[in-house]
Design an enzyme around this catalytic site. Structure first.
Site, PDB file in Angstrom:
ATOM      1  CG  ASP A  67      -0.234  -0.350   2.513  1.00 31.81           C
ATOM      2  OD1 ASP A  67       1.010  -0.353   2.539  1.00 31.81           O
ATOM      3  OD2 ASP A  67      -0.925  -0.618   3.507  1.00 31.81           O
ATOM      4  CG  ASN A 136      -8.525  -1.136  12.376  1.00 24.54           C
ATOM      5  OD1 ASN A 136      -7.597  -1.768  11.872  1.00 24.54           O
ATOM      6  ND2 ASN A 136      -9.047  -0.065  11.809  1.00 24.54           N
ATOM      7  CG  HIS A 138      -5.605  -1.847   9.013  1.00 29.42           C
ATOM      8  ND1 HIS A 138      -5.748  -0.593   9.582  1.00 29.42           N
ATOM      9  CD2 HIS A 138      -4.267  -2.033   8.897  1.00 29.42           C
ATOM     10  CE1 HIS A 138      -4.551  -0.066   9.774  1.00 29.42           C
ATOM     11  NE2 HIS A 138      -3.638  -0.927   9.370  1.00 29.42           N
TER      12      HIS A 138
HETATM   13  C1  GLP Z   1      -0.219   0.508   8.494  1.00 27.76           C
HETATM   14  C2  GLP Z   1       0.070  -0.333   7.266  1.00 27.76           C
HETATM   15  C3  GLP Z   1      -0.158  -1.797   7.504  1.00 27.76           C
HETATM   16  C4  GLP Z   1       0.490  -2.191   8.811  1.00 27.76           C
HETATM   17  C5  GLP Z   1      -0.156  -1.442   9.927  1.00 27.76           C
HETATM   18  C6  GLP Z   1       0.390  -1.806  11.286  1.00 27.76           C
HETATM   19  O1  GLP Z   1      -1.492   0.987   8.580  1.00 27.76           O
HETATM   20  N1  GLP Z   1      -0.690   0.064   6.146  1.00 27.76           N
HETATM   21  O2  GLP Z   1       0.365  -2.535   6.435  1.00 27.76           O
HETATM   22  O3  GLP Z   1       0.368  -3.572   9.004  1.00 27.76           O
HETATM   23  O4  GLP Z   1       0.055  -0.072   9.732  1.00 27.76           O
HETATM   24  O5  GLP Z   1       1.539  -1.063  11.547  1.00 27.76           O
HETATM   25  P1  GLP Z   1       2.544  -1.320  12.721  1.00 27.76           P
HETATM   26  O6  GLP Z   1       3.338  -2.521  12.345  1.00 27.76           O
HETATM   27  O7  GLP Z   1       3.375  -0.084  12.801  1.00 27.76           O
HETATM   28  O8  GLP Z   1       1.746  -1.533  13.945  1.00 27.76           O
END
Ligand code: GLP
Length: 531
Positions: A67, A136, A138
């Site tokens: 993304d 959440n 995602h």
């Molecule tokens: C972002 C990215 C995701 C990632 C998520 C969690 O929103 N788009 O791909 O998995 O954050 O991030 P973190 O690993 O910093 O908790």
């Protein structure tokens, strides 16, 4: 889904990098799906290190990132384009033309999404997809209530994600409100998926992922429809809500843990009959289960546990199937262990010895109890292991012990022994301050003894010297046998803090790390939760 639980983030990062490295060994021209966020940073670091050490080669590798924010300039310090260059691409020999990240600068996001999806297909599809997980649930930027059939698309970010990701920006106003992300359908097309989760802030969502059914409101649960997913998480992320119960002769204590955070604790009086004890535990457990969405509980009990049957001298349990009975009544997964073992585990996970692999807990109370942890696991046997109060420190001439032996350590170093010795010494020396204080108090107890000691009473000093000498010899013997990283002391006597530690260190002939428990009587319930 295969689940690998690692001790900490470093171990998680190493394991994940090893899986990527194996993939590249088997298929040097692999197509990797890459993720951003803080979780994969350690994995990327390890990959750069492995590349520098000549273990892996990226010259034929192609990558597609999950993304990118939209809109965002490539040179924005928070763009995923910059993130990947800084954290991985600049440290390995990947060809820039082989790396793909959705274009956050495009004027035509729809065309960009279509072209991106087409490019993945034309390059043979993704062999190994690395994923993080949002709080959440995602994945990529596929937010809750996700469309199952979505391919790469432009999406609105939820408030939750904007808030979570604002930690990287100057303020939450600067977080772009949209993103281009591979869709759930694109992700599920990958041949293999490596999902990474680290930290207590992910424990709730990991709990949902593992325990709840497949549902679009937690997008990560859709991964359960994929045949080859490996979840690597650290202990903090894995835990979910857990209940710990510590059954004592006086009170039953309860602790609810999420990740490594204590959410709730309480205690109730221990009923007399075994049926009443079970009912009291089950009623409270069912109440807490509903309130905290608890999936499992651990129970610490005095006595011995053989083949799931508990026998305890000071509780009405005789070959009692505690685990089975409570599991049936509460519908929870239950583990049972000895209370001192639970306390030792509690000390290791929540106490002053978090950095240790091997510890011995010595609880100094009516007797001396303890638990032995080696390689972060409770040491067990079917034969009363860990009864450290009953190793013999004085042979034939030793003091009679309640266990039938002579010269057990607890006859010299329990709080009871200290008070008895103090009483004897006071009776012998009626001129002493110790005697005077005992008479004033009506009896000898720990407080009276330490009061006289503080006031400089020579008789009390002599008693204490003897006590400390035996304590030191016992600890040295334990250390000789088990070689722990630290010995944790708990119980009323340890409230003396430095007044205990200083003379003890002076007496010890070995270099031993001694810690005074910071959890004391809470350690049992906390450790039970982590069984
Ligand atoms: C972002 C990215 C995701 C990632 C998520 C969690 O929103 N788009 O791909 O998995 O954050 O991030 P973190 O690993 O910093 O908790």
């Amino acid at each position: 889904m295969r689940i690998i639980v690692c001790k900490n983030y470093d171990e998680l990062s190493e394991k994940a990098a090893n899986i990527v490295a194996s993939q590249l060994t088997l298929k040097p021209d692999s197509v990797l799906g890459l993720a951003t966020g803080s979780t994969p940073l350690g994995t990327y670091k390890n990959l750069v290190k492995m590349y520098n050490e000549g273990e892996i080669d990226f010259s034929a590798v192609k990558t597609f990132n999950l993304d990118e924010y939209y809109p965002i300039k490539k040179d924005n310090s928070q763009s995923y384009d910059k993130f990947m260059k800084d954290n991985l691409f600049s440290g390995i020999n990947i060809k820039p033309e082989n790396t793909h990240i959705p274009d956050g600068e495009t004027d035509n996001p729809t065309a960009e999404c279509e072209a991106y999806e087409k490019a993945i297909k034309e390059n043979g599809g993704i062999d190994l997809q690395i994923l993080g997980i949002g709080q959440n649930g995602h994945i990529g930027f596929n937010e809750p209530d996700v469309n199952l059939n979505s391919f790469t698309h432009l999406t609105n970010l939820t408030e939750n994600t904007i808030k979570a990701n604002s930690r990287f920006f100057a303020s939450s106003d600067e977080v772009p409100r949209q993103a281009i992300t591979m869709g759930i359908a694109s992700i599920l097309k990958a041949r293999k998926i490596l999902l990474l989760a680290s930290g207590a802030n992910k424990s709730r969502v990991v709990g949902e992922l593992l325990n709840d059914g497949i549902n679009t409101s937690v997008p990560a649960t859709l991964l359960k429809t994929h045949p080859d997913v490996v979840l690597i998480c650290d202990e903090d992320a894995y835990s979910g809500s857990k209940l710990g119960v510590d059954i004592g002769g006086t009170n039953i204590k309860f602790a609810v843990i999420e990740g490594k955070n204590l959410l709730f604790k309480c205690k109730i009086k221990t009923p007399e009959k075994s049926d009443d004890i079970i009912n009291a535990i089950c009623d409270k457990t069912i109440e807490l289960k509903k309130e905290y969405n608890i999936k499992s509980a651990g129970i610490g009990t005095p006595g011995t546990i053989k083949n799931g049957l508990v026998t305890a001298d000071n509780l009405p349990f005789d070959d009692f199937p505690l685990e089975k009975v409570i599991a049936e009544k509460t519908g929870l997964y239950i583990s049972v262990d000895n209370d001192a073992n639970c306390a030792a585990l509690g000390e290791l996970i929540f106490g002053n010895t978090k950095d240790c692999e091997h510890i011995i807990l010595v609880t100094i109370g009516t007797g001396i109890g303890g638990g032995i942890i080696m390689n972060r696991q409770i040491c067990h046997s079917n034969n009363n292991m860990g009864e450290i109060g009953h190793f013999i420190i004085q042979s034939e001439k030793g003091r009679e012990c309640t266990c039938g032996q002579k010269g057990c350590w607890e006859q010299y170093c329990s709080a009871t022994a200290l008070v008895k010795d103090a009483e004897k010494a006071a009776e012998k020396d009626t001129e002493s301050l110790l005697y005077k204080r005992m008479r004033e108090n009506g009896k000898m107890d720990g407080e009276t003894f330490f009061k006289a000691l503080d006031e400089g009473c020579k008789t009390a000093e002599k008693v204490y010297k003897h006590y400390i000498k035996y304590l030191a010899r016992g600890i040295e013997s334990l250390v000789n046998i088990f070689g722990p990283d630290a010995v944790v002391l708990a119980g009323g006597v340890t409230q003396q803090g430095d007044k205990l530690l200083k003379p003890l260190y002076a007496e010890l002939k070995k270099d031993i790390r001694i810690e005074i428990s910071s959890l004391q009587s809470d350690a049992g319930a906390l450790g039970a939760a982590m069984l």
